[in-house]
Design a protein around this motif. Sequence first.
Motif, PDB file in Angstrom:
ATOM      1  N   ILE A   1       0.865  -1.183   0.000  1.00 38.94           N
ATOM      2  CA  ILE A   1       0.000   0.000   0.000  1.00 38.94           C
ATOM      3  C   ILE A   1       0.899   1.230   0.000  1.00 38.94           C
ATOM      4  CG2 ILE A   1      -1.706   1.338   1.307  1.00 38.94           C
ATOM      5  CD1 ILE A   1      -2.630  -1.346   2.556  1.00 38.94           C
ATOM      6  N   THR A   2       0.720   2.104  -0.992  1.00 34.72           N
ATOM      7  CA  THR A   2       1.510   3.338  -1.036  1.00 34.72           C
ATOM      8  C   THR A   2       0.734   4.524  -0.470  1.00 34.72           C
ATOM      9  OG1 THR A   2       0.784   3.935  -3.264  1.00 34.72           O
ATOM     10  CG2 THR A   2       2.769   2.559  -3.088  1.00 34.72           C
ATOM     11  N   ASP A   3      -0.605   4.467  -0.583  1.00 31.57           N
ATOM     12  CA  ASP A   3      -1.441   5.589  -0.123  1.00 31.57           C
ATOM     13  C   ASP A   3      -2.798   5.072   0.329  1.00 31.57           C
ATOM     14  OD1 ASP A   3      -0.010   8.246  -1.234  1.00 31.57           O
ATOM     15  OD2 ASP A   3       0.147   6.671  -2.767  1.00 31.57           O
ATOM     16  N   ILE A   4      -3.358   5.746   1.319  1.00 28.75           N
ATOM     17  CA  ILE A   4      -4.744   5.523   1.741  1.00 28.75           C
ATOM     18  C   ILE A   4      -5.399   6.895   1.858  1.00 28.75           C
ATOM     19  CG2 ILE A   4      -6.320   4.596   3.488  1.00 28.75           C
ATOM     20  CD1 ILE A   4      -4.044   2.749   4.416  1.00 28.75           C
TER      21      ILE A   4
ATOM     22  N   VAL B   1     -15.312   5.518   3.559  1.00 27.12           N
ATOM     23  CA  VAL B   1     -14.547   4.522   2.806  1.00 27.12           C
ATOM     24  C   VAL B   1     -13.093   4.964   2.706  1.00 27.12           C
ATOM     25  CG1 VAL B   1     -16.547   3.772   1.450  1.00 27.12           C
ATOM     26  CG2 VAL B   1     -15.033   5.545   0.527  1.00 27.12           C
ATOM     27  N   GLU B   2     -12.277   4.036   2.242  1.00 20.95           N
ATOM     28  CA  GLU B   2     -10.860   4.319   2.019  1.00 20.95           C
ATOM     29  C   GLU B   2     -10.490   3.927   0.594  1.00 20.95           C
ATOM     30  OE1 GLU B   2      -9.479   3.548   6.642  1.00 20.95           O
ATOM     31  OE2 GLU B   2      -9.405   1.895   5.207  1.00 20.95           O
ATOM     32  N   LEU B   3      -9.793   4.822  -0.069  1.00 18.39           N
ATOM     33  CA  LEU B   3      -9.263   4.581  -1.401  1.00 18.39           C
ATOM     34  C   LEU B   3      -7.803   4.180  -1.232  1.00 18.39           C
ATOM     35  CD1 LEU B   3      -8.900   4.836  -4.491  1.00 18.39           C
ATOM     36  CD2 LEU B   3      -8.757   7.315  -4.172  1.00 18.39           C
ATOM     37  N   TYR B   4      -7.465   3.009  -1.753  1.00 12.18           N
ATOM     38  CA  TYR B   4      -6.093   2.489  -1.637  1.00 12.18           C
ATOM     39  C   TYR B   4      -5.385   2.545  -2.982  1.00 12.18           C
ATOM     40  CZ  TYR B   4      -7.454   0.449   2.833  1.00 12.18           C
ATOM     41  OH  TYR B   4      -7.878   0.275   4.123  1.00 12.18           O
ATOM     42  N   ARG B   5      -4.123   2.942  -2.944  1.00 14.55           N
ATOM     43  CA  ARG B   5      -3.219   2.739  -4.078  1.00 14.55           C
ATOM     44  C   ARG B   5      -2.248   1.664  -3.641  1.00 14.55           C
ATOM     45  NH1 ARG B   5       1.992   4.636  -6.021  1.00 14.55           N
ATOM     46  NH2 ARG B   5       2.019   4.604  -8.310  1.00 14.55           N
TER      47      ARG B   5
END
Length: 197
Positions: A163-166, A189-193
Amino acid sequence: MKKRKLEMVLEQVKGFESPDVRREQYATPAVVAAELLYFAYMNGDLQGSVADLGCGTGVLAIGAGLLGTKKIIGIDSDIRALEIAKKNASQLDVDIAWVCCDVRDFCGRFDTVVMNPPFGAQEKGNDRPFLEKALEIGTAIYTIHNAGSADFVRGFIAGRGTITDIVTLKFPIRHTFKFHTKEIAYIDVELYRILSK
């Protein structure tokens, strides 16, 4: 195209005519789609090939096309949703290949995977086949999950991705099914990269 303009254009994308609660068919709201796509765009992740897993009526795939992606494939197991997606893409003049199959059966290799998988509200674990396939076929992955899912996502992708970003977001859900009590409910919600290994 600026993010606000993208959101306004994506408002034109028609959603499901008869959403299936078992499949957790909630249309990805334009505001959330624009956030995910613009984040991917700013990271340079929409320059190559893009797969939209569980594309529904096509909002993420179409948005990627509007931001300049040339090779886009939308994958969904619901042929009725794909028929709407084709019309949506045609109306917005975006060229997308559509594939009707279970995400588990899809093969290929893509620079980026975008998706809003089922959250597992109807059946626990419904998001797992999507994460599994994204790790298999994609390099950069953008995915949305319920707030508080970081430990699960981190554990699920351990050894296969990072995971690089949340990014935390509010996900507006319109009254869609009989059990909904509000006209609009806002879900955290959470958006994951994620970068796969």
